[in-house]
Scaffold this active site. Structure first.
Site, PDB file in Angstrom:
ATOM      1  N   HIS A  18      -2.650   6.965   7.408  1.00  0.00           N
ATOM      2  CA  HIS A  18      -1.737   7.958   6.805  1.00  0.00           C
ATOM      3  C   HIS A  18      -2.482   9.227   6.385  1.00  0.00           C
ATOM      4  O   HIS A  18      -1.899  10.308   6.357  1.00  0.00           O
ATOM      5  CB  HIS A  18      -1.038   7.370   5.573  1.00  0.00           C
ATOM      6  CG  HIS A  18       0.166   6.526   5.894  1.00  0.00           C
ATOM      7  ND1 HIS A  18       1.246   7.002   6.604  1.00  0.00           N
ATOM      8  CD2 HIS A  18       0.471   5.241   5.577  1.00  0.00           C
ATOM      9  CE1 HIS A  18       2.159   6.040   6.723  1.00  0.00           C
ATOM     10  NE2 HIS A  18       1.711   4.956   6.115  1.00  0.00           N
ATOM     11  N   GLY A  59       0.843  -1.189   0.000  1.00  0.00           N
ATOM     12  CA  GLY A  59       0.000   0.000   0.000  1.00  0.00           C
ATOM     13  C   GLY A  59       0.873   1.231   0.000  1.00  0.00           C
ATOM     14  O   GLY A  59       2.044   1.168   0.391  1.00  0.00           O
ATOM     15  N   HIS A  96      -4.027   0.635   7.921  1.00  0.00           N
ATOM     16  CA  HIS A  96      -2.707   1.276   7.921  1.00  0.00           C
ATOM     17  C   HIS A  96      -2.680   2.471   6.949  1.00  0.00           C
ATOM     18  O   HIS A  96      -2.238   3.568   7.309  1.00  0.00           O
ATOM     19  CB  HIS A  96      -1.654   0.224   7.534  1.00  0.00           C
ATOM     20  CG  HIS A  96      -0.258   0.730   7.434  1.00  0.00           C
ATOM     21  ND1 HIS A  96       0.767   0.269   8.229  1.00  0.00           N
ATOM     22  CD2 HIS A  96       0.306   1.669   6.610  1.00  0.00           C
ATOM     23  CE1 HIS A  96       1.893   0.914   7.902  1.00  0.00           C
ATOM     24  NE2 HIS A  96       1.635   1.764   6.920  1.00  0.00           N
ATOM     25  N   GLU A  97      -3.185   2.234   5.728  1.00  0.00           N
ATOM     26  CA  GLU A  97      -3.129   3.294   4.708  1.00  0.00           C
ATOM     27  C   GLU A  97      -4.022   4.479   5.064  1.00  0.00           C
ATOM     28  O   GLU A  97      -3.641   5.634   4.887  1.00  0.00           O
ATOM     29  CB  GLU A  97      -3.520   2.761   3.325  1.00  0.00           C
ATOM     30  CG  GLU A  97      -2.575   1.732   2.741  1.00  0.00           C
ATOM     31  CD  GLU A  97      -1.119   2.131   2.842  1.00  0.00           C
ATOM     32  OE1 GLU A  97      -0.791   3.312   2.681  1.00  0.00           O
ATOM     33  OE2 GLU A  97      -0.306   1.233   3.110  1.00  0.00           O
ATOM     34  N   GLN A 118       2.490   9.923   1.717  1.00  0.00           N
ATOM     35  CA  GLN A 118       3.826   9.299   1.721  1.00  0.00           C
ATOM     36  C   GLN A 118       4.664   9.709   0.518  1.00  0.00           C
ATOM     37  O   GLN A 118       5.869   9.481   0.501  1.00  0.00           O
ATOM     38  CB  GLN A 118       3.702   7.770   1.733  1.00  0.00           C
ATOM     39  CG  GLN A 118       3.188   7.223   3.054  1.00  0.00           C
ATOM     40  CD  GLN A 118       3.190   5.705   3.023  1.00  0.00           C
ATOM     41  OE1 GLN A 118       2.270   5.099   2.507  1.00  0.00           O
ATOM     42  NE2 GLN A 118       4.237   5.103   3.561  1.00  0.00           N
ATOM     43  N   CYS A 174       6.425  -0.001   7.228  1.00  0.00           N
ATOM     44  CA  CYS A 174       5.957   1.172   6.502  1.00  0.00           C
ATOM     45  C   CYS A 174       7.108   1.727   5.673  1.00  0.00           C
ATOM     46  O   CYS A 174       8.230   1.826   6.167  1.00  0.00           O
ATOM     47  CB  CYS A 174       5.493   2.225   7.512  1.00  0.00           C
ATOM     48  SG  CYS A 174       4.858   3.723   6.751  1.00  0.00           S
ATOM     49  N   LEU A 175       6.821   2.087   4.430  1.00  0.00           N
ATOM     50  CA  LEU A 175       7.867   2.632   3.565  1.00  0.00           C
ATOM     51  C   LEU A 175       8.436   3.934   4.123  1.00  0.00           C
ATOM     52  O   LEU A 175       9.555   4.306   3.807  1.00  0.00           O
ATOM     53  CB  LEU A 175       7.325   2.850   2.146  1.00  0.00           C
ATOM     54  CG  LEU A 175       6.962   1.577   1.373  1.00  0.00           C
ATOM     55  CD1 LEU A 175       6.220   1.926   0.087  1.00  0.00           C
ATOM     56  CD2 LEU A 175       8.200   0.744   1.055  1.00  0.00           C
TER      57      LEU A 175
HETATM   58 ZN    ZN Z   1       2.772   3.234   5.934  1.00  0.00          ZN
END
Ligand code: ZN
Length: 181
Positions: free
Chosen positions: A147, A48, A143-144, A53, A101-102
């Site tokens: 953000h 995702g 999670h997404e 991000q 997480c990226l």
């Molecule tokens: Zn993330």
């Protein structure tokens, strides 16, 4: 175009993202951004990626869950973009699972999430859609969508003892998938 990913500490990750307007949805620029978001998610090996991000404070997320990630029966989810998503959560947030997480590269932690949820969103062309979510897919969306509200997975952990680097988890922990979102 592959987009750079914001690291934790950049203010964009702590902002509340703005809704996408009908006018914006129809623009060629927005469609190009959707392509870039999906391409970047795949390039960075994420399941995702949320617009904040990649430094865009808009309520847009890309999700891609390959089949069999949760269990063998799981059909997965083709990569797609979800616009102005809203999530309805069922039960308690008590299912613990590893997340990465990226924007917090290489960190992993056990995060309690709801096992079931319902998503309402627009697709990239503005068509309303609804998805019933369960298990890993439900986790990815939780999670997404966090953000979009300036929340990252470490904020959701109730026991920080599990926070670790993925290489150490591989060395000392149970066997786990290596996915970031
Ligand atoms: Zn993330």
């Amino acid at each position: 175009m592959i987009l750079h990913v914001a690291n934790l500490g950049h203010p964009v990750l702590r902002q509340t993202a703005a809704s996408v307007s009908d006018e914006e949805l129809k623009s060629a620029r927005f469609q190009a951004f959707c392509d870039d978001l999906i391409e970047s998610m795949r390039f960075h090996d994420g399941v995702g990626l949320a617009a904040p991000q990649v430094f865009v404070s808009s309520r847009v997320v890309a999700v891609w869950v390959p089949s069999g990630m949760d269990d063998e029966k799981d059909a997965g989810l083709e990569s797609a973009v979800y616009v102005n998503p809203e999530i309805e959560l069922f039960g308690e947030a008590e299912e613990l699972g590893w997340e990465g997480c990226l924007s917090l590269k290489d960190l992993r932690g056990l995060v309690p999430r709801h096992q079931k949820a319902r998503l309402r969103a627009l697709d990239r062309h503005g068509k309303p859609m609804e998805l019933e979510l369960e298990g890993f897919v439900a986790r990815v969306f939780q999670h997404e969508l966090d953000h979009l509200n300036g929340v990252v997975f470490v904020d959701r952990m109730d026991d920080m003892d599990s926070l670790c680097f993925s290489a150490e988890l591989e060395r000392h922990g149970e066997e786990e998938d290596d996915d970031e979102a």
